[in-house]
Design a protein around this motif. Structure first.
Motif, mmCIF file in Angstrom:
data_model
loop_
_atom_site.group_PDB
_atom_site.id
_atom_site.type_symbol
_atom_site.label_atom_id
_atom_site.label_comp_id
_atom_site.label_asym_id
_atom_site.label_seq_id
_atom_site.Cartn_x
_atom_site.Cartn_y
_atom_site.Cartn_z
ATOM 1 N N GLY A 73 0.845 -1.193 0.000
ATOM 2 C CA GLY A 73 0.000 0.000 0.000
ATOM 3 C C GLY A 73 0.873 1.233 0.000
ATOM 4 N N ASP A 74 0.254 2.374 0.154
ATOM 5 C CA ASP A 74 0.971 3.645 0.050
ATOM 6 C C ASP A 74 1.455 4.193 1.382
ATOM 7 O OD1 ASP A 74 0.503 3.637 -2.691
ATOM 8 O OD2 ASP A 74 -1.422 4.686 -2.480
ATOM 9 N N GLN A 75 0.929 3.692 2.512
ATOM 10 C CA GLN A 75 1.316 4.219 3.805
ATOM 11 C C GLN A 75 2.703 3.698 4.216
ATOM 12 O OE1 GLN A 75 -0.555 6.583 5.399
ATOM 13 N NE2 GLN A 75 -1.689 6.461 3.463
ATOM 14 N N PRO A 76 3.443 4.461 5.030
ATOM 15 C CA PRO A 76 4.817 4.073 5.372
ATOM 16 C C PRO A 76 4.953 2.676 5.964
ATOM 17 C CG PRO A 76 4.410 6.337 6.036
ATOM 18 C CD PRO A 76 3.087 5.783 5.583
ATOM 19 N N ARG A 77 3.997 2.264 6.779
ATOM 20 C CA ARG A 77 4.090 0.947 7.410
ATOM 21 C C ARG A 77 3.399 -0.155 6.601
ATOM 22 N NH1 ARG A 77 5.253 0.075 13.027
ATOM 23 N NH2 ARG A 77 6.195 1.913 13.992
ATOM 24 N N GLU A 78 2.867 0.156 5.462
ATOM 25 C CA GLU A 78 2.239 -0.864 4.626
ATOM 26 C C GLU A 78 3.323 -1.576 3.810
ATOM 27 O OE1 GLU A 78 -2.314 0.717 4.094
ATOM 28 O OE2 GLU A 78 -0.858 1.320 2.561
ATOM 29 N N ARG A 79 4.102 -2.356 4.527
ATOM 30 C CA ARG A 79 5.233 -3.080 3.969
ATOM 31 C C ARG A 79 5.281 -4.458 4.614
ATOM 32 N NH1 ARG A 79 4.694 0.924 1.563
ATOM 33 N NH2 ARG A 79 6.214 2.515 0.931
ATOM 34 N N PHE A 80 5.824 -5.438 3.895
ATOM 35 C CA PHE A 80 6.049 -6.740 4.512
ATOM 36 C C PHE A 80 7.429 -7.258 4.134
ATOM 37 C CE2 PHE A 80 4.020 -7.886 0.459
ATOM 38 C CZ PHE A 80 4.720 -9.002 0.026
ATOM 39 N N ASP A 81 7.977 -8.081 5.034
ATOM 40 C CA ASP A 81 9.229 -8.785 4.774
ATOM 41 C C ASP A 81 8.892 -10.197 4.339
ATOM 42 O OD1 ASP A 81 10.498 -6.492 5.658
ATOM 43 O OD2 ASP A 81 10.930 -7.303 7.654
ATOM 44 N N LEU A 82 9.649 -10.716 3.382
ATOM 45 C CA LEU A 82 9.394 -12.055 2.847
ATOM 46 C C LEU A 82 10.659 -12.887 2.968
ATOM 47 C CD1 LEU A 82 7.369 -13.923 1.379
ATOM 48 C CD2 LEU A 82 8.304 -13.054 -0.784
ATOM 49 N N PHE A 83 10.541 -14.008 3.664
ATOM 50 C CA PHE A 83 11.646 -14.943 3.840
ATOM 51 C C PHE A 83 11.365 -16.176 2.986
ATOM 52 C CE2 PHE A 83 11.370 -12.320 7.571
ATOM 53 C CZ PHE A 83 12.695 -11.989 7.831
ATOM 54 N N TRP B 156 8.662 -23.691 3.933
ATOM 55 C CA TRP B 156 7.618 -22.700 3.683
ATOM 56 C C TRP B 156 8.219 -21.298 3.622
ATOM 57 C CZ3 TRP B 156 2.007 -23.279 4.000
ATOM 58 C CH2 TRP B 156 1.604 -24.620 4.026
ATOM 59 N N ALA B 157 7.668 -20.460 2.758
ATOM 60 C CA ALA B 157 7.982 -19.038 2.767
ATOM 61 C C ALA B 157 7.222 -18.377 3.915
ATOM 62 C CB ALA B 157 7.602 -18.394 1.440
ATOM 63 N N VAL B 158 7.767 -17.280 4.409
ATOM 64 C CA VAL B 158 7.139 -16.572 5.524
ATOM 65 C C VAL B 158 7.080 -15.079 5.214
ATOM 66 C CG1 VAL B 158 7.225 -16.030 7.990
ATOM 67 C CG2 VAL B 158 8.019 -18.265 7.170
ATOM 68 N N ALA B 159 5.883 -14.518 5.317
ATOM 69 C CA ALA B 159 5.688 -13.073 5.169
ATOM 70 C C ALA B 159 5.344 -12.477 6.527
ATOM 71 C CB ALA B 159 4.575 -12.776 4.170
ATOM 72 N N MET B 160 5.959 -11.336 6.828
ATOM 73 C CA MET B 160 5.696 -10.640 8.090
ATOM 74 C C MET B 160 5.332 -9.191 7.771
ATOM 75 S SD MET B 160 8.381 -12.160 10.820
ATOM 76 C CE MET B 160 8.295 -13.893 11.282
#
Length: 261
Positions: free
Chosen positions: A43-53, A91-95
């Protein structure tokens, strides 16, 4: 009952002040040795981010872990080490991160997590499992409620949901200072309470809670398990609100077995 005291965790956990520094250190060390892509926008907001392992080879599927903090504290990079168990099983992991209260209301955070799950599922094929701790347990539970918009193809991939020490009925929080930041009224607290929803996606749920948790968290876990026909309750002996999530690091432990089978 003093509701502020009832929902206070740290004051009843020995050496509670050591957990956040330990989590932060463990997460940073894990990111140094694990393959990851960080700060992927959903998304466009600063915290609308995820990490992907990502594991070695083709992922078996995707686990999404949503952190807690009463919707008003912490951020995604503190929990990277909790991807260890799922990664070890292929498994992949998204946070995902999300905008914190008071900047965002709980209903808005719920919508953010739905977008995050959708975006992460677009990066990894196969089944999707959801886990979340405390407020994060609330948020992953909400993903199964019929009023939450998930694309049909993403909803169809949901294999299992494990809310860990979740808050499932938000109405008691109206009587706490936590609500100074959440700014909920009774209508929002009711709408955002998974335990009060009956239109629920038919996905197996294991509600996981520590046996040494505050009594209200045992109640919160039971309320969801009792009110959802697709949910079962597991009380992990002797674990409290902070160490109950450590099982996510153990690929063969009971928590990971409940999550991935």
């Amino acid at each position: 009952m003093d509701m502020d005291d009832a929902y206070a965790n740290a004051k009843y956990i020995p050496q509670a002040e050591t957990y956040v520094p330990r989590w932060t250190q463990a997460a940073a060390a894990f990111r140094e040795r694990a393959g990851s892509e960080t700060d992927i926008a959903y998304g466009d907001q600063p915290r609308e981010r995820f990490d992907l392992f990502l594991p070695e080879g083709t992922p078996q599927g995707l686990m999404v872990f949503v952190h807690g903090g009463y919707w008003r504290a912490f951020e995604k990079s503190m929990w990277s080490h909790l991807a260890a168990g799922a990664l070890a099983r292929g498994w992949a992991v998204a946070m995902p991160g999300y905008t914190l209260a008071p900047e965002a209301r709980v209903a808005a955070i719920t919508r953010q997590i739905a977008r995050a799950v959708t975006a992460a599922a677009g990066r990894v094929a196969g089944p999707v499992v959801l886990a979340g701790h405390s407020a994060g347990g609330h948020l992953v539970s909400r993903m199964l409620c019929g009023d939450v918009a998930l694309p049909d193809d993403v909803a169809a991939r949901l294999l299992r949901v494990v809310p860990i020490s979740p808050v499932t009925d938000l109405r008691p929080l109206l009587q706490t200072a936590i609500n100074d930041d959440l700014r909920m009224d009774m209508a929002e607290a009711t709408d955002e309470s998974p335990a009060l929803h009956r239109d629920v996606r038919d996905v197996p749920v294991t509600v996981w809670v520590g046996g040494a948790e505050r009594p209200v968290f045992l109640d919160q876990a039971r309320w969801l398990a009792d009110n959802w026909s697709n949910a079962t309750l597991h009380i992990a002996p002797d674990l409290h609100h902070f160490n109950v999530i450590e099982g996510l690091e153990n690929k063969n432990g009971p928590l990971m077995t409940a999550l991935l089978g």
